[in-house]
Design a protein around this motif. Structure first.
Motif, PDB file in Angstrom:
ATOM      1  N   LEU A 328       0.771  -1.234   0.000  1.00  0.00           N
ATOM      2  CA  LEU A 328       0.000   0.000   0.000  1.00  0.00           C
ATOM      3  C   LEU A 328       0.805   1.288   0.000  1.00  0.00           C
ATOM      4  CD1 LEU A 328      -2.875  -0.925   2.485  1.00  0.00           C
ATOM      5  CD2 LEU A 328      -2.839  -1.123   0.009  1.00  0.00           C
ATOM      6  N   LEU A 329       2.076   1.252   0.329  1.00  0.00           N
ATOM      7  CA  LEU A 329       2.827   2.500   0.398  1.00  0.00           C
ATOM      8  C   LEU A 329       3.189   2.997  -0.996  1.00  0.00           C
ATOM      9  CD1 LEU A 329       5.279   1.951   3.390  1.00  0.00           C
ATOM     10  CD2 LEU A 329       3.040   3.068   3.361  1.00  0.00           C
ATOM     11  N   GLY A 330       2.972   4.269  -1.222  1.00  0.00           N
ATOM     12  CA  GLY A 330       3.375   4.871  -2.470  1.00  0.00           C
ATOM     13  C   GLY A 330       4.857   5.220  -2.449  1.00  0.00           C
ATOM     14  N   ASN A 331       5.502   5.129  -3.615  1.00  0.00           N
ATOM     15  CA  ASN A 331       6.917   5.478  -3.733  1.00  0.00           C
ATOM     16  C   ASN A 331       7.729   4.803  -2.626  1.00  0.00           C
ATOM     17  OD1 ASN A 331       9.260   6.781  -4.639  1.00  0.00           O
ATOM     18  ND2 ASN A 331       8.828   8.649  -3.486  1.00  0.00           N
ATOM     19  N   ASN A 332       7.509   3.514  -2.458  1.00  0.00           N
ATOM     20  CA  ASN A 332       8.053   2.827  -1.280  1.00  0.00           C
ATOM     21  C   ASN A 332       9.562   2.668  -1.301  1.00  0.00           C
ATOM     22  OD1 ASN A 332       7.435   0.915  -3.440  1.00  0.00           O
ATOM     23  ND2 ASN A 332       8.089  -0.667  -2.034  1.00  0.00           N
ATOM     24  N   GLY A 333      10.190   2.838  -2.472  1.00  0.00           N
ATOM     25  CA  GLY A 333      11.645   2.774  -2.547  1.00  0.00           C
ATOM     26  C   GLY A 333      12.292   4.135  -2.752  1.00  0.00           C
ATOM     27  N   PHE A 334      11.487   5.213  -2.688  1.00  0.00           N
ATOM     28  CA  PHE A 334      11.946   6.604  -2.767  1.00  0.00           C
ATOM     29  C   PHE A 334      12.483   7.002  -4.141  1.00  0.00           C
ATOM     30  CE2 PHE A 334      12.724   5.180   1.663  1.00  0.00           C
ATOM     31  CZ  PHE A 334      11.767   5.966   2.293  1.00  0.00           C
ATOM     32  N   GLU A 335      12.275   6.155  -5.171  1.00  0.00           N
ATOM     33  CA  GLU A 335      12.847   6.456  -6.476  1.00  0.00           C
ATOM     34  C   GLU A 335      12.154   7.622  -7.168  1.00  0.00           C
ATOM     35  OE1 GLU A 335      15.736   4.973  -7.576  1.00  0.00           O
ATOM     36  OE2 GLU A 335      15.607   4.245  -5.517  1.00  0.00           O
ATOM     37  N   SER A 336      10.981   8.044  -6.665  1.00  0.00           N
ATOM     38  CA  SER A 336      10.300   9.216  -7.226  1.00  0.00           C
ATOM     39  C   SER A 336      10.437  10.427  -6.312  1.00  0.00           C
ATOM     40  CB  SER A 336       8.820   8.904  -7.471  1.00  0.00           C
ATOM     41  OG  SER A 336       8.668   7.932  -8.467  1.00  0.00           O
ATOM     42  N   GLY A 337      11.565  10.482  -5.601  1.00  0.00           N
ATOM     43  CA  GLY A 337      11.804  11.619  -4.734  1.00  0.00           C
ATOM     44  C   GLY A 337      10.863  11.660  -3.558  1.00  0.00           C
ATOM     45  N   SER A 338      10.327  12.842  -3.272  1.00  0.00           N
ATOM     46  CA  SER A 338       9.466  13.009  -2.103  1.00  0.00           C
ATOM     47  C   SER A 338       7.993  12.751  -2.408  1.00  0.00           C
ATOM     48  CB  SER A 338       9.632  14.419  -1.530  1.00  0.00           C
ATOM     49  OG  SER A 338       9.367  15.387  -2.525  1.00  0.00           O
ATOM     50  N   SER A 339       7.692  12.249  -3.604  1.00  0.00           N
ATOM     51  CA  SER A 339       6.307  11.942  -3.950  1.00  0.00           C
ATOM     52  C   SER A 339       5.701  10.986  -2.934  1.00  0.00           C
ATOM     53  CB  SER A 339       6.256  11.312  -5.351  1.00  0.00           C
ATOM     54  OG  SER A 339       4.963  10.843  -5.654  1.00  0.00           O
ATOM     55  N   THR A 340       4.538  11.361  -2.406  1.00  0.00           N
ATOM     56  CA  THR A 340       3.724  10.636  -1.419  1.00  0.00           C
ATOM     57  C   THR A 340       4.317  10.638  -0.013  1.00  0.00           C
ATOM     58  OG1 THR A 340       4.576   8.372  -1.662  1.00  0.00           O
ATOM     59  CG2 THR A 340       2.894   9.078  -3.234  1.00  0.00           C
ATOM     60  N   TRP A 341       5.535  11.156   0.167  1.00  0.00           N
ATOM     61  CA  TRP A 341       6.133  11.263   1.498  1.00  0.00           C
ATOM     62  C   TRP A 341       6.166  12.720   1.946  1.00  0.00           C
ATOM     63  CZ3 TRP A 341       7.291   7.070   4.363  1.00  0.00           C
ATOM     64  CH2 TRP A 341       7.482   5.847   3.720  1.00  0.00           C
ATOM     65  N   SER A 342       6.085  12.951   3.236  1.00  0.00           N
ATOM     66  CA  SER A 342       6.366  14.252   3.823  1.00  0.00           C
ATOM     67  C   SER A 342       7.668  14.113   4.587  1.00  0.00           C
ATOM     68  CB  SER A 342       5.238  14.674   4.768  1.00  0.00           C
ATOM     69  OG  SER A 342       5.532  15.928   5.351  1.00  0.00           O
ATOM     70  N   ALA A 343       8.629  14.975   4.318  1.00  0.00           N
ATOM     71  CA  ALA A 343       9.954  14.826   4.923  1.00  0.00           C
ATOM     72  C   ALA A 343      10.609  16.179   5.104  1.00  0.00           C
ATOM     73  CB  ALA A 343      10.838  13.937   4.054  1.00  0.00           C
ATOM     74  N   THR A 344      11.488  16.289   6.099  1.00  0.00           N
ATOM     75  CA  THR A 344      12.283  17.495   6.254  1.00  0.00           C
ATOM     76  C   THR A 344      13.301  17.570   5.122  1.00  0.00           C
ATOM     77  OG1 THR A 344      13.611  16.258   7.844  1.00  0.00           O
ATOM     78  CG2 THR A 344      11.995  17.763   8.742  1.00  0.00           C
ATOM     79  N   SER A 345      13.828  18.757   4.911  1.00  0.00           N
ATOM     80  CA  SER A 345      14.685  19.026   3.760  1.00  0.00           C
ATOM     81  C   SER A 345      15.886  18.090   3.694  1.00  0.00           C
ATOM     82  CB  SER A 345      15.176  20.474   3.826  1.00  0.00           C
ATOM     83  OG  SER A 345      16.050  20.763   2.760  1.00  0.00           O
ATOM     84  N   GLY A 346      16.098  17.523   2.515  1.00  0.00           N
ATOM     85  CA  GLY A 346      17.264  16.710   2.265  1.00  0.00           C
ATOM     86  C   GLY A 346      17.197  15.277   2.731  1.00  0.00           C
ATOM     87  N   VAL A 347      16.095  14.864   3.347  1.00  0.00           N
ATOM     88  CA  VAL A 347      16.011  13.491   3.856  1.00  0.00           C
ATOM     89  C   VAL A 347      15.993  12.483   2.707  1.00  0.00           C
ATOM     90  CG1 VAL A 347      14.440  11.837   4.967  1.00  0.00           C
ATOM     91  CG2 VAL A 347      15.036  13.969   6.122  1.00  0.00           C
ATOM     92  N   ILE A 348      15.197  12.739   1.691  1.00  0.00           N
ATOM     93  CA  ILE A 348      15.140  11.825   0.550  1.00  0.00           C
ATOM     94  C   ILE A 348      16.193  12.271  -0.457  1.00  0.00           C
ATOM     95  CG2 ILE A 348      13.708  10.898  -1.305  1.00  0.00           C
ATOM     96  CD1 ILE A 348      11.298  11.312   0.517  1.00  0.00           C
ATOM     97  N   THR A 349      17.147  11.404  -0.727  1.00  0.00           N
ATOM     98  CA  THR A 349      18.354  11.817  -1.435  1.00  0.00           C
ATOM     99  C   THR A 349      18.955  10.679  -2.249  1.00  0.00           C
ATOM    100  OG1 THR A 349      20.610  12.674  -1.080  1.00  0.00           O
ATOM    101  CG2 THR A 349      19.723  11.239   0.611  1.00  0.00           C
ATOM    102  N   ASN A 350      19.844  11.033  -3.161  1.00  0.00           N
ATOM    103  CA  ASN A 350      20.669  10.043  -3.848  1.00  0.00           C
ATOM    104  C   ASN A 350      22.147  10.339  -3.626  1.00  0.00           C
ATOM    105  OD1 ASN A 350      20.967  12.287  -5.444  1.00  0.00           O
ATOM    106  ND2 ASN A 350      20.722  11.224  -7.388  1.00  0.00           N
TER     107      ASN A 350
END
Length: 479
Positions: A328-350
């Motif tokens: 059920l989780l969207g963008n569960n591997g974070f490959e679409s950036g911050s889509s569907t997640w709420s995060a503080t700046s820079g948390v989702i990264t490559n």
């Protein structure tokens, strides 16, 4: 790289350009649909699966076997050496079967695009997958699809192109753009084993060995191979049947594993799935009905497990009436950036300072070496009809802290209601959990069926010495 011990630097590799999206239930369009009833199974016939004497098709009518016979009752109602497999699934009423005759794709518009299926069966492919196909297959599995890989003995090059199934399937796992670091935790052995009846391990709770289609005791080798397991690379890998005299990490004739949110099965020979019937002129072997083995139960139970659900009368460990098995989780591997997640700046990264478990992107909380707090969250509704709900993620912790007794930096994993009230603190990790590599963490959310909850990670760091909490491949699987 994993094992960073200096403060992190958020430079150009950070996803500064992604806007934060309010948390909500949103599954990416490219994510394979859940393993609903009927479970959607795609058998591949685009890679010389009928070369030479091979006849690894469920029907000569492709892509839809129902065009040959819309209500088959016997294996001969469909033409192909896999017709027994196909007809047995069709007769349950719980499966929709198709055959791919062109290049495999994921996220496209073709009727046989992998996004339209729950499971892909590769029955002894005899031509290499293209780079694009390997990306499609691996992404499909990572996002929740099932993959059934069936090999044959080394040297079984049926179309004389210099490649056999051992080489082709190993190439899929070792040379792809999604994860080439032994993603499934096994490699296929370059062997030609003339004959054997591999035995099943003792595991009464295993849904492949003890599924709705029967109990598995033995399989069959009539010129086949085995796999070498590498649990250090993927702790989920498990051998279910072994060549006589072998156990543990060697001689696995049938094995299962997971990758991202998907499931994987390996079988070391095509003879067990051969029902002895097929197109005129082929020399076939009836391993499906071999009296010394239980190959039909093994193939069918494994198909059911890979599709993520239970067929009529089955029991795969979960599933409420009316529940659709799903991730059920969207963008569960974070490959679409911050889509569907709420995060503080820079948390989702490559950023290259840490490493994703799979793909390129991951979530990195803390790691500054100064007082700091990061959060990462997503809201989701746990269906009321589902009796099993498992939240999981892979976590890597590295630290510059030297204490073996004091938790200076922490990561809390919490469950919140729609008002923001903490319903449960599922776990708290700290600098004391530092270790090399990723470890999967899992929690049951079955008690929250029917509720909309927010899954929240909070990383809190003290004033000196960094601790990094790195997260990848999240999932909320329900059934």
């Amino acid at each position: 790289m994993l094992g960073l011990t200096v403060p992190r630097h958020r430079l150009g590799a950070v996803l500064a350009g992604f806007s934060l999206v309010a948390a909500g239930v949103a599954v990416q369009a490219a994510t394979p649909a859940a393993a609903a009833t009927p479970h959607r199974i795609l058998f591949d016939n685009a890679h010389a699966e009928t070369a030479g004497n091979a006849d690894w098709i469920i029907s000569s009518s492709q892509p839809d076997p129902l065009s040959e016979d819309s209500s088959p009752s016997a294996e001969t109602d469909w033409t192909g050496a896999l017709s027994s497999w196909g007809v047995a699934l069709q007769k349950t009423g719980d499966y929709s079967l198709k055959t791919a005759t062109s290049a495999l794709t994921y996220g496209g518009s073709a009727a046989t695009d992998l996004s339209n299926f729950d499971t892909l069966v590769l029955p002894e492919p005899n031509t290499l997958f293209t780079t694009a196909e390997k990306t499609a297959i691996m992404t499909f599995v990572k996002n929740g699809g099932g993959l059934f890989m069936i090999s044959d003995h080394t040297g079984a090059d049926r179309n004389n192109d210099g490649e056999d199934a051992v080489e082709i399937l190993n190439d899929l796992m070792a040379n792809n753009s999604v994860d080439s670091t032994d993603p499934f935790g096994f490699s296929i052995d370059s062997l030609s084993i003339s004959s054997d009846y591999p035995s099943a391990i003792s595991d009464s709770s295993n849904p492949v060995l003890h599924g709705s289609f029967g109990t598995v005791t033995k399989s069959l080798i009539a010129s086949g191979t085995t796999a070498t397991l590498k649990p250090a690379d993927n702790s989920a890998v498990k051998g279910l049947l072994y060549r006589t005299g072998y156990s543990g990490n060697t001689g696995a004739f049938f094995a299962t594993s997971t990758f991202g949110s998907g499931r994987v099965a390996f079988w070391g020979d095509s003879s067990p799935i051969d029902d002895g019937t097929g197109q005129s002129g082929n020399t076939l072997y009836d391993g499906w009905n071999d009296s010394g083995a239980t190959n039909a139960a093994l193939a069918l139970n494994a198909t059911e497990w890979l599709a993520g659900g239970s067929s009529s009368g089955g029991d795969d460990g979960g599933g409420g009436a009316g529940c659709t098995s799903a991730q059920l989780l969207g963008n569960n591997g974070f490959e679409s950036g911050s889509s569907t997640w709420s995060a503080t700046s820079g948390v989702i990264t490559n950023s290259g300072d840490e490493s994703a478990r799979t793909g390129s992107y991951y979530a990195w909380l803390a790691g500054y070496g100064s007082a700091h707090t990061d959060t990462l969250s997503q809201s989701v509704t746990v269906p009321a009809s589902c009796t099993a709900a498992t939240f999981s993620f892979y976590l890597h912790v590295d630290t510059a802290e030297t204490s073996t007794s004091t938790a200076y930096d922490t990561l809390k994993v919490q469950l919140l209601n729609s008002s923001g009230t903490v319903l449960s603190t599922l776990a708290t990790y700290s600098n004391l959990n530092a270790a090399s590599g990723y470890t999967q963490r899992s929690f049951s959310l079955a008690g929250y069926a029917g509720q909309t909850v927010t899954l929240k990670f909070t990383g809190t760091e003290g004033s000196t010495l960094q601790t990094s909490f790195v997260i990848d491949d999240t999932a909320l699987n329900v059934s």
